[in-house]
Scaffold this active site. Structure first.
Site: not given
Length: 285
Positions: A159, A259
């Site tokens: 992330h 991400e």
């Protein structure tokens, strides 16, 4: 265990940090969360990752910024009611162990493993390793090995929060195809061109895009390469940042999440493994 000469171990507020400094790059990892916090290539000395100045760095909650590890599910896709299980899984809120570190021609290689991989919502036998190399580029690999006797399916993401001078002047290159828009009830839409930002963004691009370039004022600053993934997630909370206790109201102007993710379900047979890798290349600017 011998620790590489380029790695210094530090502790603060109950968290152990690994500070890396070699001829090619410097950086930092938090063992809480197995979380890469910083990457600065030596060729230009510019930080490529964004860490919130209000991030919790005491182990009380997941860290806002850097590269959080989402596993074994992404967001709240765990099959239960929202809030019943932790968002993005349970690896980013536990203490990881340093298994090895070494200095190589490519930079500093660090291998971490989480304290546990079985938990509520995922009751399978497996081994997870995070392999990070700080060099001319930053390579982060998440390896999952099935050590049990039955196959299992999971999702995951790196992330990553990337530092940008001004989100209003940022554009992305290399992103094509369809995406699912969380802000529009998961409508499936075409990728915009040019890919710029003027408001809250929460999109899952449903193709395994291999290379994305972040531009600032039309100049390339960071390249993100991905392997072993099936999706790319693009996120910026915009003014919603003001409602987050670990972000300031204007923090969104200096970050963009790109991400590397698996959101469609990865199935691993017993004895097999799957590796997802994100490589961050700092472009001269």
């Amino acid at each position: 265990m011998t620790i590489a000469s380029s790695v210094t171990v530090n502790e603060s507020q109950g968290i152990t940090f690994l500070d890396i400094d070699n001829p090619l790059a410097s950086g930092r990892i938090s063992l809480f969360g197995g979380h890469v916090l910083s990457y600065i290539p030596k060729h230009d000395g510019k930080e490529r990752l964004w860490l919130s100045p209000h991030a919790f760095l005491n182990g009380e909650r997941p860290i806002r910024g850097g590269i959080p590890v989402c596993w074994p599910w992404f967001s709240d896709d765990h099959g239960k009611e929202k809030g019943e299980l932790p968002s993005h899984g349970f690896l980013r809120s536990q203490v990881w162990q340093l298994k090895s570190s070494e200095d190589t021609d490519d930079g500093t290689r660090v291998v971490l493993t989480p304290s546990f991989t079985r938990g509520d919502g995922f009751e399978y036998d497996c081994k997870v390793s995070l392999i990070v190399v700080f060099g001319k580029c930053l390579s982060v690999s998440l390896e999952t090995r099935n050590t049990g006797i039955v196959p299992f399916t999971f999702n995951q993401a790196l992330h990553s929060y990337f530092a940008v001078p001004d989100i209003n002047k940022v554009s992305l290159e290399g992103v094509t195809g369809k995406y699912k828009d969380k802000l529009q009830n998961w409508a499936v839409l075409d990728t915009p061109s040019p890919y710029t930002f003027s408001g809250e963004t929460d999109r899952i691009h449903v193709e395994p895009i291999n290379t994305i370039t972040l531009n600032s004022e039309k100049r390339p600053v960071t390249e993100v390469q991905s392997q072993g993934h099936d999706s790319v997630v693009i996120w910026n909370p915009w003014r919603g940042a003001a409602t987050m206790s670990d972000m300031d109201a204007f923090g969104y102007t200096h970050m963009l999440c790109v991400e590397t993710a698996c959101t469609k379900g990865v199935t691993i047979e017993p004895g097999n493994s799957h590796t997802m890798t994100q490589t961050v290349i700092g472009l001269p600017h």
